[in-house]
Every structure is written in C-alpha cells, then in structure tokens.
Design a protein around this motif. Structure first.
Motif, PDB file in Angstrom:
ATOM      1  N   HIS A 221       0.883  -1.176   0.000  1.00 34.85           N
ATOM      2  CA  HIS A 221       0.000   0.000   0.000  1.00 34.85           C
ATOM      3  C   HIS A 221       0.914   1.217   0.000  1.00 34.85           C
ATOM      4  N   PRO A 222       0.703   2.194  -0.866  1.00 30.72           N
ATOM      5  CA  PRO A 222      -0.299   2.206  -1.937  1.00 30.72           C
ATOM      6  C   PRO A 222       0.064   1.227  -3.058  1.00 30.72           C
ATOM      7  N   ILE A 226       3.516   5.831  -8.095  1.00 31.70           N
ATOM      8  CA  ILE A 226       3.846   7.236  -7.835  1.00 31.70           C
ATOM      9  C   ILE A 226       3.014   7.732  -6.662  1.00 31.70           C
ATOM     10  N   ILE A 227       3.690   8.222  -5.609  1.00 38.11           N
ATOM     11  CA  ILE A 227       2.984   8.679  -4.403  1.00 38.11           C
ATOM     12  C   ILE A 227       3.231  10.165  -4.189  1.00 38.11           C
ATOM     13  N   GLN A 228       2.156  10.872  -3.850  1.00 39.62           N
ATOM     14  CA  GLN A 228       2.282  12.284  -3.495  1.00 39.62           C
ATOM     15  C   GLN A 228       2.380  12.415  -1.971  1.00 39.62           C
ATOM     16  N   THR A 229       3.249  13.312  -1.513  1.00 37.50           N
ATOM     17  CA  THR A 229       3.305  13.535  -0.062  1.00 37.50           C
ATOM     18  C   THR A 229       2.090  14.356   0.366  1.00 37.50           C
ATOM     19  N   VAL A 230       1.651  14.147   1.593  1.00 39.08           N
ATOM     20  CA  VAL A 230       0.599  14.976   2.194  1.00 39.08           C
ATOM     21  C   VAL A 230       1.241  15.665   3.389  1.00 39.08           C
ATOM     22  N   ASN A 231       1.269  17.012   3.363  1.00 38.85           N
ATOM     23  CA  ASN A 231       1.968  17.779   4.412  1.00 38.85           C
ATOM     24  C   ASN A 231       3.397  17.279   4.623  1.00 38.85           C
ATOM     25  N   GLY A 232       4.052  16.948   3.513  1.00 39.21           N
ATOM     26  CA  GLY A 232       5.469  16.567   3.595  1.00 39.21           C
ATOM     27  C   GLY A 232       5.741  15.122   3.958  1.00 39.21           C
ATOM     28  N   LYS A 233       4.655  14.305   4.056  1.00 39.79           N
ATOM     29  CA  LYS A 233       4.860  12.909   4.482  1.00 39.79           C
ATOM     30  C   LYS A 233       4.230  11.941   3.490  1.00 39.79           C
ATOM     31  N   SER A 237       3.356   0.643   3.122  1.00 36.82           N
ATOM     32  CA  SER A 237       3.406  -0.554   3.962  1.00 36.82           C
ATOM     33  C   SER A 237       3.453  -1.794   3.085  1.00 36.82           C
ATOM     34  N   VAL A 238       4.027  -2.849   3.624  1.00 35.50           N
ATOM     35  CA  VAL A 238       4.144  -4.124   2.913  1.00 35.50           C
ATOM     36  C   VAL A 238       3.567  -5.215   3.815  1.00 35.50           C
ATOM     37  N   ASP A 239       2.783  -6.109   3.236  1.00 38.54           N
ATOM     38  CA  ASP A 239       2.264  -7.260   3.979  1.00 38.54           C
ATOM     39  C   ASP A 239       3.000  -8.510   3.530  1.00 38.54           C
ATOM     40  N   CYS A 240       3.322  -9.368   4.488  1.00 40.40           N
ATOM     41  CA  CYS A 240       3.951 -10.638   4.129  1.00 40.40           C
ATOM     42  C   CYS A 240       3.490 -11.720   5.087  1.00 40.40           C
ATOM     43  N   ARG A 241       3.861 -12.955   4.768  1.00 44.98           N
ATOM     44  CA  ARG A 241       3.392 -14.074   5.582  1.00 44.98           C
ATOM     45  C   ARG A 241       4.148 -14.194   6.896  1.00 44.98           C
ATOM     46  N   SER A 242       5.491 -14.151   6.803  1.00 48.87           N
ATOM     47  CA  SER A 242       6.266 -14.464   8.001  1.00 48.87           C
ATOM     48  C   SER A 242       7.227 -13.330   8.298  1.00 48.87           C
ATOM     49  N   SER A 243       7.944 -13.490   9.406  1.00 46.80           N
ATOM     50  CA  SER A 243       8.903 -12.474   9.838  1.00 46.80           C
ATOM     51  C   SER A 243       9.934 -12.217   8.744  1.00 46.80           C
ATOM     52  N   VAL A 299      12.739  -5.176  -3.662  1.00 50.32           N
ATOM     53  CA  VAL A 299      11.448  -5.793  -3.962  1.00 50.32           C
ATOM     54  C   VAL A 299      10.436  -4.799  -4.528  1.00 50.32           C
ATOM     55  N   LEU A 300      10.683  -3.498  -4.319  1.00 48.17           N
ATOM     56  CA  LEU A 300       9.713  -2.482  -4.745  1.00 48.17           C
ATOM     57  C   LEU A 300      10.424  -1.185  -5.042  1.00 48.17           C
ATOM     58  N   GLU A 301       9.826  -0.432  -5.956  1.00 47.15           N
ATOM     59  CA  GLU A 301      10.356   0.904  -6.216  1.00 47.15           C
ATOM     60  C   GLU A 301       9.201   1.872  -6.372  1.00 47.15           C
ATOM     61  N   TYR A 302       9.254   2.971  -5.644  1.00 46.75           N
ATOM     62  CA  TYR A 302       8.241   4.023  -5.767  1.00 46.75           C
ATOM     63  C   TYR A 302       8.915   5.319  -6.220  1.00 46.75           C
ATOM     64  N   ILE A 303       8.104   6.205  -6.774  1.00 47.90           N
ATOM     65  CA  ILE A 303       8.551   7.586  -6.956  1.00 47.90           C
ATOM     66  C   ILE A 303       7.718   8.429  -5.981  1.00 47.90           C
ATOM     67  N   VAL A 304       8.413   9.143  -5.093  1.00 44.48           N
ATOM     68  CA  VAL A 304       7.710  10.016  -4.141  1.00 44.48           C
ATOM     69  C   VAL A 304       7.777  11.438  -4.680  1.00 44.48           C
ATOM     70  N   GLU A 305       6.598  12.020  -4.930  1.00 44.93           N
ATOM     71  CA  GLU A 305       6.543  13.413  -5.396  1.00 44.93           C
ATOM     72  C   GLU A 305       6.234  14.298  -4.195  1.00 44.93           C
ATOM     73  N   CYS A 306       7.193  15.160  -3.871  1.00 46.81           N
ATOM     74  CA  CYS A 306       7.072  15.976  -2.653  1.00 46.81           C
ATOM     75  C   CYS A 306       6.760  17.426  -3.016  1.00 46.81           C
ATOM     76  N   GLN A 307       5.566  17.899  -2.589  1.00 45.89           N
ATOM     77  CA  GLN A 307       5.155  19.275  -2.892  1.00 45.89           C
ATOM     78  C   GLN A 307       5.663  20.261  -1.837  1.00 45.89           C
ATOM     79  N   SER A 308       5.655  19.813  -0.561  1.00 40.98           N
ATOM     80  CA  SER A 308       6.119  20.711   0.502  1.00 40.98           C
ATOM     81  C   SER A 308       6.900  19.904   1.516  1.00 40.98           C
ATOM     82  N   VAL A 309       7.868  20.535   2.159  1.00 35.77           N
ATOM     83  CA  VAL A 309       8.750  19.834   3.092  1.00 35.77           C
ATOM     84  C   VAL A 309       8.275  20.051   4.529  1.00 35.77           C
ATOM     85  N   ASP A 310       8.230  18.953   5.295  1.00 33.36           N
ATOM     86  CA  ASP A 310       7.909  19.051   6.721  1.00 33.36           C
ATOM     87  C   ASP A 310       9.223  19.265   7.467  1.00 33.36           C
TER      88      ASP A 310
END
Length: 531
Positions: A221-222, A226-233, A237-243, A299-310
């Motif tokens: 999740h998501p 491509i993820i947009q930050t909300v208020n700089g954040k 999260s990743v779900d898996c079966r075991s530790s 295992v994963l790659e995202y692009i984080v688009e940051c509009q404002s910095v916290d």
C-alpha cells in the motif's frame, strides 16, 4: 486463474521431483541441430510437463543474452538454428528457440510478444509504439501456461553491457495473475485472465518483481508506483506471511524515514527534505540466518513526489532502521515492552521503559543526539538500568530538549564477547526548559541488581544535607565519603542515611564486602554543584 496466494505457479509443480531431470538437462551438450538436442533432452523426460521442463532448463543455462546484438541488430539472427550455434540471442531468439524445441517434442507452444517492465523500465512510465519483449505460452494438461526463458536465464547490468547467468525459477509456468504484473501481451487473450487489464491499468500498477513473490511478500500500500506527499509525508506498507526484515533507500540513502517492523510486514513513513521527485526503494530478506543468500534484495520501487517539506520532522543521524520494538527484538529476548511505539514523546524530559528479559541476557544502552556536546560516555550516564528479577527498567533523563536515539544492545551473560546492537527508539522532547543532570557514575563493583532510590541526580546541591537510600545486598558496610565520611544503616534491604555536601566537589559511595576486611570498593560517584 484466481490467485489463491498458495502457489506462484499456474499448475502444481514439485521442484524436488525435477531434481534429477534438471541435473541431466544441464549436462546435455548437443549443438549439431535443434532436433538432435531435443532428442537427447527427452531421453529422461516422460510427461509433457517433464519435456517442457527439460527444454526450459537447457535454454536457461546455455543461451546468454546478446548485449552486443541488442545494440547492433544487423549482427543478429534470431533463427533457432543460429541461436543454438551462437549460444546467445535476444528475447525474440530465446522465444523462437523455445517454440521450435517444443514443436520437435510434440508440444503446442506459441511465441508471444508485448510490453514488459524489464530492463530500462522507469517507474510510472507509459508504453507506446511496438512491443519490446517476447516470451512463450505452452499447452499442458488441457490449458495454456506462461513462461519467459529470457528472464529465467539471468540479468543484464544497468549499463546494458554485461549479461550474468542467474537462474530464476519464478518465470517457469508463472501464475498469470503474477505474470501480468510485468508482461503485457499485444493480444489481451494471452493474459489468460478472466478479467483482462488495459494497457493503462498495466502502466499504473505497482511492479512487483520476482524477489517480491519469492520472498513470500503479499501486498503493498499504496498500489500505485507514484505517491504524493501529504503535508510533507508519504506512507508505504508491505504485507507478508512471516517475519521478514526490511530496509529502504530514499535517493540511495536510508534517511528521512521511520520504518517499523510488524509480524506480517512493515510500515514506513517518509519525510523528504527537498521538494521534487525522489526514488524510494524497498529491500527485504528472510529473517532466518540460514537462508543461503542472506542479502537484502530490492522488492519495490516508488517515486515520491514531494510538494512541501515538513521541516519539523527531523531524524537524528544515529537513528537506525527499523525503529521501535518488534518480533525481532522479542526474538533477541526483549519481551513485553512497556512502549510498543517507535517514538516516545516526553514533556518533562523523563521517561521510563520496562522489558521482561529472556534468560542469560546482559543489557547495555546509550543515548545519542545530533548535538555534539553529548559524548558517548555522557550519553550512557543519562540512562539508569535497574534489574528486578527478570525485569529491566531503563530510566532516561534528557540533558536538554530535542530528538534523541535510545540504543539498546545485549549479549549472553555466559559470552565474553562484545554486545550486539538490537534495536532503538526515538525520544522527542519539545520543552526547552528541560535540563536534567546525568545519573551518578556507576563503577564496576555496582551490581546490575543494585538500585538507587535517592538521590537519582548525579549532581548534588552544595552545602546541604542529602538523604541517601540505596538497595544493595550481600555487603557488610556502606560509607558515603564527602568532606567527612558518613556510614549508612541497613534497614529492610535498603542502606539509608544523610551526608553533608559542604566543602567538597565530589561524593563517593563505598562498600565493605566483608566486615573483617578494611578494604573498601567504590560503587558510585556524585558531583557537587559549584557555588
């Protein structure tokens, strides 16, 4: 083909049963013709599945990707006979050779083409123009199955100049629900899915590479790359079966984030410190140390688009990921933590953490901050460890406001070696009035199950009578040495008394371990405030 998450393949495959066949196929060394090669391979294969397996194993281990031919198409032939002679080709050649070998073996096989999220794919890109990849479908036990021998054979490096054989089981009879993640056929019927995806959906879907599935990861999740930050954040999260153990890199560095481990996955909050696009990579590895290749794999790659910095959320450079207690710290013997969250907020600059300890564990803890005046030695003095049976309490008194890292180490009591780092917390205090002195200095003779009830502050007021109360066992006599020496009296397991601090800069607590000896050991040292 509903994916029930129990198997990564589109039909039941027992890899153990293939062991002998696989080993045989690897040793076959016939290059005279496709017919002769297939004839040799089929000597050990009875069923259609075994025939396909033998062909697959041979191609994946004997044909390498032609990086030169890829760049210079005039030098390249993808005809099966030529691919066999040369021992290398591009995906088109792999797929044609596979199709031809199946045909000789009497198995229905098709070469498919389409778009793929393979070499050169950029997270979130769109696909236009002609297809860029080829793979196969084979007909087994009454239905079609997908495989990609190019991707099964190995990988090319980032500069696309070197191929490395690295066999990948994942692309043999991959479940169509997983195959669609990276392969989009020109003809949507070959998705082999009840509900087919559009190209737009394919482009927008998160790419889960083979490591993602082979490590037993289930969902992210998501679900969009491509993820947009909300208020700089931004949160992932990743779900898996075991530790499973995780790490991350934001623009190649593991900073500006707070990652916590869950029994079934992990959560990550990212606070980029610059606006713009940032590459976020997530890595994972199995927690069992006996895993043969015990390294973190992307295992994963995202692009984080940051509009404002916290600017208010800053993490000390000593903060180590993941943060807070987890199944991992539990496995190391830190049970029932009083604080389950990774961040501890304190208004008065004090906090107290408790754990139940597993058997035979010795604990070391230290406090760190980006403020250079807090040395490692001083950082230890701002924590007081108290053992009560199998419980440990860590009392923390912060020297000033700010962000601190509380690091916790342990080792087996029976082990003479060094302490191992286990986990850490982030402690946040915004109250600028806070200014706690360090705890008294403890010497070697101060036993871990002794306890200071008072005075807790390592800095005593000048010219005062100070009350002492210490829990210590197995000793004959206790003295407090200031300008004069004051004996403490034993009362219900505690040593109590007063001492006057006038005329001295330091106060020591000393113990007599044996009434017949005149020898004292130092156990505690206090400083006295200057006038």
């Amino acid at each position: 083909y509903p994916w029930d998450k129990s198997s990564l393949k589109s039909m039941p495959v027992d890899l153990q049963q293939f062991k002998k066949l696989d080993a045989y196929a690897l040793k076959v060394n016939v290059k005279s013709s496709v017919e002769e090669l297939v004839k040799a391979l089929l000597k050990q294969a009875r069923t259609d599945l075994e025939k396909v397996r033998a062909i697959w194993m041979w191609i994946c281990h004997h044909i390498e990707y032609d990086v030169v031919g890829y760049h210079n198409k005039s030098q390249l032939s993808t005809k099966p006979e030529d691919v066999l002679q040369m021992g290398k080709s591009i995906c088109e050649g792999y797929a044609k050779l596979f199709e031809q070998m199946c045909s000789v073996a009497g198995i229905q096989c098709k070469k498919l083409s389409g778009h793929s999220k393979g070499y050169g794919y950029k997270t979130g890109q769109t696909f236009t123009g002609d297809s860029d990849h080829a793979w196969n479908a084979v007909y087994l036990e009454g239905r079609w199955h997908l495989l990609d021998s190019t991707w099964g054979s190995g990988s090319v490096d980032d500069s696309f100049t070197k191929f490395t054989y690295r066999y990948n089981e994942f692309y043999f009879l991959t479940h169509p629900a997983l195959f669609i993640n990276s392969h989009f056929p020109d003809n949507s019927n070959w998705q082999l899915l009840k509900t087919t995806l559009t190209l737009k959906e394919f482009e927008n879907n998160m790419l889960h590479n083979s490591n993602f599935y082979t490590l037993g990861l289930l969902a992210t999740h998501p679900e969009t790359p491509i993820i947009q930050t909300v208020n700089g954040k931004a949160s992932v999260s990743v779900d898996c079966r075991s530790s499973t153990l995780f790490m991350f890199k934001l623009k190649g560095r593991d900073e500006h984030g707070l990652m916590t481990l869950k029994k079934q996955g992990m959560n990550l909050d990212i606070y980029p410190q610059k606006t713009g696009r940032h590459k976020l990579e997530i890595f994972a590895k199995p927690s069992k140390a006996e895993a043969s290749d015990n390294i973190y794999k992307c295992v994963l790659e995202y692009i984080v688009e940051c509009q404002s910095v916290d600017k208010t959320t800053r993490f000390p450079k000593d903060l180590h990921q993941p943060v807070g207690p987890s199944w991992f710290s539990e496995r190391q013997g830190f049970l029932r933590p009083s604080h389950r969250e990774p961040v501890i907020h304190t208004n008065d600059g004090r906090c107290s953490l408790t754990f139940t300890l597993g058997k035979d564990i010795r604990v070391l803890s230290s406090l760190h901050s980006d403020d250079s005046s807090l040395t490692e030695e001083m950082g230890r003095q701002h924590i007081l460890q108290i053992h009560r049976g199998n419980q440990i309490e860590l009392k923390v008194h912060l020297p000033h406001a700010g962000n601190f890292v509380l690091k916790i180490y342990s080792k087996k009591k029976s082990d003479p070696g060094n302490y191992d780092y286990i986990f850490n917390y982030l402690i946040v205090c915004l109250n600028t009035e806070v200014k706690w002195p360090a705890f008294p200095q403890r010497y070697n003779k101060w036993m871990e199950d002794y306890e200071i009830l008072e005075p807790l502050s390592g800095l005593l007021p000048a010219n005062r009578n100070v009350q002492f109360k210490l829990k210590m066992h197995g000793i004959a006599k206790v003295l407090v040495q200031a300008e004069n020496t004051y004996p403490l009296t034993h009362n219900r397991g505690c040593w109590e008394g007063t001492c006057n601090t006038s005329g001295c800069r330091e106060v020591f607590v000393m113990v007599h371990e044996n009434a017949n000896h005149s020898f004292y050991s130092y156990v505690l040292k206090y400083q006295v405030e200057t006038q």
